[in-house]
Design a protein around this motif. Structure first.
Motif, mmCIF file in Angstrom:
data_model
loop_
_atom_site.group_PDB
_atom_site.id
_atom_site.type_symbol
_atom_site.label_atom_id
_atom_site.label_comp_id
_atom_site.label_asym_id
_atom_site.label_seq_id
_atom_site.Cartn_x
_atom_site.Cartn_y
_atom_site.Cartn_z
ATOM 1 N N MET A 1 34.942 69.619 77.080
ATOM 2 C CA MET A 1 33.608 69.455 76.513
ATOM 3 C C MET A 1 32.978 68.175 77.054
ATOM 4 O O MET A 1 33.609 67.116 77.070
ATOM 5 N N THR A 2 31.747 68.274 77.519
ATOM 6 C CA THR A 2 31.026 67.104 78.014
ATOM 7 C C THR A 2 30.384 66.371 76.844
ATOM 8 O O THR A 2 29.644 66.970 76.052
ATOM 9 N N LEU A 3 30.683 65.105 76.733
ATOM 10 C CA LEU A 3 30.147 64.312 75.632
ATOM 11 C C LEU A 3 28.758 63.785 75.975
ATOM 12 O O LEU A 3 28.462 63.466 77.129
ATOM 13 N N ALA A 4 27.923 63.691 74.965
ATOM 14 C CA ALA A 4 26.644 63.014 75.140
ATOM 15 C C ALA A 4 26.914 61.556 75.505
ATOM 16 O O ALA A 4 27.841 60.942 74.980
ATOM 17 N N LYS A 5 26.099 61.010 76.400
ATOM 18 C CA LYS A 5 26.283 59.635 76.830
ATOM 19 C C LYS A 5 25.179 58.764 76.257
ATOM 20 O O LYS A 5 23.994 59.090 76.352
ATOM 21 N N ILE A 6 25.569 57.673 75.641
ATOM 22 C CA ILE A 6 24.610 56.708 75.094
ATOM 23 C C ILE A 6 24.952 55.362 75.707
ATOM 24 O O ILE A 6 25.983 54.759 75.384
ATOM 25 N N ASP A 7 24.103 54.901 76.630
ATOM 26 C CA ASP A 7 24.428 53.672 77.356
ATOM 27 C C ASP A 7 24.013 52.436 76.560
ATOM 28 O O ASP A 7 23.418 52.513 75.482
ATOM 29 N N ASP A 8 24.335 51.271 77.121
ATOM 30 C CA ASP A 8 24.090 50.022 76.411
ATOM 31 C C ASP A 8 22.606 49.777 76.183
ATOM 32 O O ASP A 8 22.206 49.233 75.142
ATOM 33 N N ALA A 9 21.766 50.156 77.150
ATOM 34 C CA ALA A 9 20.321 49.970 76.985
ATOM 35 C C ALA A 9 19.812 50.787 75.802
ATOM 36 O O ALA A 9 18.968 50.321 75.034
ATOM 37 N N GLN A 10 20.334 52.003 75.638
ATOM 38 C CA GLN A 10 19.940 52.825 74.498
ATOM 39 C C GLN A 10 20.425 52.213 73.190
ATOM 40 O O GLN A 10 19.711 52.227 72.180
ATOM 41 N N ARG A 11 21.616 51.663 73.201
ATOM 42 C CA ARG A 11 22.132 51.040 71.985
ATOM 43 C C ARG A 11 21.272 49.838 71.593
ATOM 44 O O ARG A 11 20.985 49.618 70.408
ATOM 45 N N ARG A 12 20.842 49.064 72.582
ATOM 46 C CA ARG A 12 19.983 47.915 72.278
ATOM 47 C C ARG A 12 18.611 48.363 71.771
ATOM 48 O O ARG A 12 18.030 47.714 70.893
ATOM 49 N N ALA A 13 18.116 49.470 72.306
ATOM 50 C CA ALA A 13 16.840 49.998 71.826
ATOM 51 C C ALA A 13 16.958 50.428 70.370
ATOM 52 O O ALA A 13 16.084 50.142 69.540
ATOM 53 N N ARG A 14 18.032 51.116 70.044
ATOM 54 C CA ARG A 14 18.256 51.545 68.655
ATOM 55 C C ARG A 14 18.381 50.341 67.733
ATOM 56 O O ARG A 14 17.855 50.340 66.618
ATOM 57 N N LEU A 15 19.086 49.321 68.187
ATOM 58 C CA LEU A 15 19.255 48.120 67.380
ATOM 59 C C LEU A 15 17.890 47.513 67.042
ATOM 60 O O LEU A 15 17.613 47.173 65.878
ATOM 61 N N GLY A 16 17.032 47.396 68.042
ATOM 62 C CA GLY A 16 15.726 46.793 67.800
ATOM 63 C C GLY A 16 14.888 47.566 66.811
ATOM 64 O O GLY A 16 14.237 46.989 65.927
ATOM 65 N N VAL A 17 14.902 48.897 66.940
ATOM 66 C CA VAL A 17 14.081 49.742 66.068
ATOM 67 C C VAL A 17 14.691 49.852 64.682
ATOM 68 O O VAL A 17 14.015 49.622 63.664
ATOM 69 N N ARG A 18 15.958 50.188 64.599
ATOM 70 C CA ARG A 18 16.573 50.509 63.313
ATOM 71 C C ARG A 18 16.866 49.271 62.471
ATOM 72 O O ARG A 18 16.929 49.376 61.241
ATOM 73 N N HIS A 19 17.023 48.143 63.111
ATOM 74 C CA HIS A 19 17.248 46.915 62.363
ATOM 75 C C HIS A 19 15.953 46.146 62.117
ATOM 76 O O HIS A 19 15.971 44.983 61.728
ATOM 77 N N LEU A 20 14.826 46.824 62.380
ATOM 78 C CA LEU A 20 13.491 46.316 62.022
ATOM 79 C C LEU A 20 13.192 44.979 62.691
ATOM 80 O O LEU A 20 12.551 44.106 62.108
ATOM 81 N N LEU A 21 13.619 44.854 63.940
ATOM 82 C CA LEU A 21 13.376 43.639 64.693
ATOM 83 C C LEU A 21 12.246 43.807 65.698
ATOM 84 O O LEU A 21 11.569 42.834 66.046
ATOM 85 N N SER A 22 12.019 45.026 66.167
ATOM 86 C CA SER A 22 10.901 45.275 67.078
ATOM 87 C C SER A 22 9.614 45.573 66.319
ATOM 88 O O SER A 22 8.522 45.461 66.876
ATOM 89 N N ALA A 23 9.712 45.966 65.065
ATOM 90 C CA ALA A 23 8.540 46.218 64.211
ATOM 91 C C ALA A 23 8.956 45.949 62.773
ATOM 92 O O ALA A 23 9.933 46.522 62.288
ATOM 93 N N ARG A 24 8.225 45.086 62.108
ATOM 94 C CA ARG A 24 8.596 44.669 60.760
ATOM 95 C C ARG A 24 8.040 45.618 59.710
ATOM 96 O O ARG A 24 7.204 46.473 59.986
ATOM 97 N N VAL A 25 8.502 45.428 58.456
ATOM 98 C CA VAL A 25 8.089 46.271 57.338
ATOM 99 C C VAL A 25 7.576 45.379 56.210
ATOM 100 O O VAL A 25 7.619 44.156 56.292
ATOM 101 N N THR A 26 7.111 46.030 55.144
ATOM 102 C CA THR A 26 6.481 45.269 54.060
ATOM 103 C C THR A 26 7.386 45.044 52.857
ATOM 104 O O THR A 26 7.139 44.133 52.075
ATOM 105 N N ALA A 27 8.437 45.864 52.681
ATOM 106 C CA ALA A 27 9.243 45.807 51.456
ATOM 107 C C ALA A 27 10.648 45.322 51.756
ATOM 108 O O ALA A 27 11.311 45.805 52.679
ATOM 109 N N VAL A 28 11.122 44.376 50.946
ATOM 110 C CA VAL A 28 12.467 43.841 51.148
ATOM 111 C C VAL A 28 13.520 44.918 50.931
ATOM 112 O O VAL A 28 14.558 44.937 51.614
ATOM 113 N N GLU A 29 13.271 45.847 50.017
ATOM 114 C CA GLU A 29 14.237 46.935 49.795
ATOM 115 C C GLU A 29 14.402 47.782 51.057
ATOM 116 O O GLU A 29 15.503 48.255 51.356
#
Length: 385
Positions: A1-29
């Motif tokens: 089975m061929t595995l999906a590949k997620i390279d380091d650049a993609q991981r850094r992109a996810r980190l920025g978006v999902r950890h709210l560092l590339s775009a901030r939010v309004t609620a602390v929760e």
């Protein structure tokens, strides 16, 4: 089975978006949910981590979530570490990690009391009941106030007898700690400012008991959604689970293997497609922030050559400077509260300008308040001398 590949650049992109560092939010929760939890061993970390990701950073807003809305709570859970989590996540981390830790803490307390003052479980239970009743009558109290109501809390144990560092300790702090771990009392407002490590205490109702295996599966899903893809070793380290629990939780969470630059990782089955690269971003994150502490293997976002200056000997990360998903330096505050930073990589003029803007933003909302990390690291100390 061929595995999906997620390279380091993609991981850094996810980190920025999902950890709210590339775009901030309004609620602390929303911040706390996005990261599963914020490290809370050092009280300042919660405020600094939250405000780094809020459009309008505010100490008062974080305090309101803890003490007025009570949508955030502190919990001793993963890796026997204090985290701030949302009220909705609290039962999950309790089942997945906190309950087992609380049981171990209680057993250690019983041994400590038996050896130190000759108490058994029955005696401890009586003192705990008296402490909780005193707290109920007061509504909220400091540890000192509780010792006035329950004199047994002033019993002392000799620690390290015969050693040069021999000392005597009241049993109060350890008993209160275990009651908090059991969810029978909670931290209220600190005695001083938001930087204080001394809290008032208030009564609490323990969280609903969930099946530990279901809790671990739920927590694994949350971690994968926020930090995935990650390796089995990453999840095992982040949670403090044994290998069997880690593997079972990944299976129950429906995790699927993916190819990473360093080997096999895991992701949720609906999280295999590439994410768009966010706009360029910079961030100044505090010591023990959840992002740099989110994985055991860190080469894809934190070069190994930087670690000796950015971590202490116990593995605690200090204040970090980020550019587009990578750690590129560290920062600190001088005695007068002024911010200083050092870049460990050549990031270019645009990045340096963005980092300087972030430093100005942080200095502005701190308003001259100086935050000294509880666990100091080589670079942070260098920058303050």
């Amino acid at each position: 089975m061929t595995l999906a590949k997620i390279d380091d650049a993609q991981r850094r992109a996810r980190l920025g978006v999902r950890h709210l560092l590339s775009a901030r939010v309004t609620a602390v929760e929303e911040v706390v949910e996005a990261l599963v939890g914020l490290h809370a061993t050092d009280p300042a970390t919660v405020f600094l981590s939250a405000c780094a990701r809020l459009e309008h950073p505010s100490v008062a807003e974080v305090e309101a979530a803890f003490y007025d809305r009570r949508t955030l709570v502190r919990s001793l859970c993963m890796r026997r570490t204090m985290f701030a989590v949302t009220a909705g996540t609290a039962p999950v981390v309790r089942a997945a990690a906190g309950a087992a830790i609380a049981a171990k803490e209680r057993q250690k307390l019983l041994t400590y009391l038996a050896d130190g003052v000759g108490w058994d479980a029955e005696r401890l239970a009586r003192v705990e009941d008296a402490t909780l009743e005193a707290l109920r009558l007061r509504g909220e109290a400091t540890a000192v106030e509780l010792t006035r109501d329950v004199p047994d809390l002033l019993e002392q144990v000799v620690v390290a007898p015969g050693k040069p560092y021999e000392t005597r300790q009241n049993v109060s702090s350890r008993i209160i700690r275990v009651l908090a771990a059991d969810g029978r009392l909670r931290r209220g407002r600190p005695l001083g400012t938001w930087l204080s490590t001394q809290f008032r205490w208030a009564p609490a109702t323990p969280w609903p008991e969930l099946d530990p295996a279901l809790g671990r599966a739920d927590l694994a899903r949350r971690w994968l959604a926020s930090y995935g893809p990650g390796t089995e070793a990453d999840l095992k380290w982040w949670t403090g689970w044994n290998l069997g629990h880690t593997r079972a939780a990944l299976t129950a969470a429906g995790a699927v293997p993916v190819e990473l630059s360093t080997g096999t990782g895991y992701a949720l089955p609906d999280d295999l497609d590439p994410v768009d690269q966010p706009p360029p971003w910079a961030a100044l994150l505090p010591a023990l922030d959840s992002t740099p502490m989110g994985w055991q293997a860190r080469d894809w976002y934190l070069p190994a050559r930087h670690r000796p200056r950015l971590f202490d000997t116990a593995g605690n990360v200090g204040p970090t400077v980020w550019w587009n998903g990578s750690v590129v330096g560290g920062w600190a505050q001088r005695a007068d509260g002024g911010l200083v930073w050092e870049l460990l990589d050549d990031v270019g003029a645009d990045a340096e300008a963005a980092i300087a803007r972030e430093a100005d933003r942080l200095a502005s909302w701190l308003g001259g308040v100086r935050v000294i990390p509880r666990f100091r690291t080589p670079l942070e100390k260098e920058l303050t001398t």
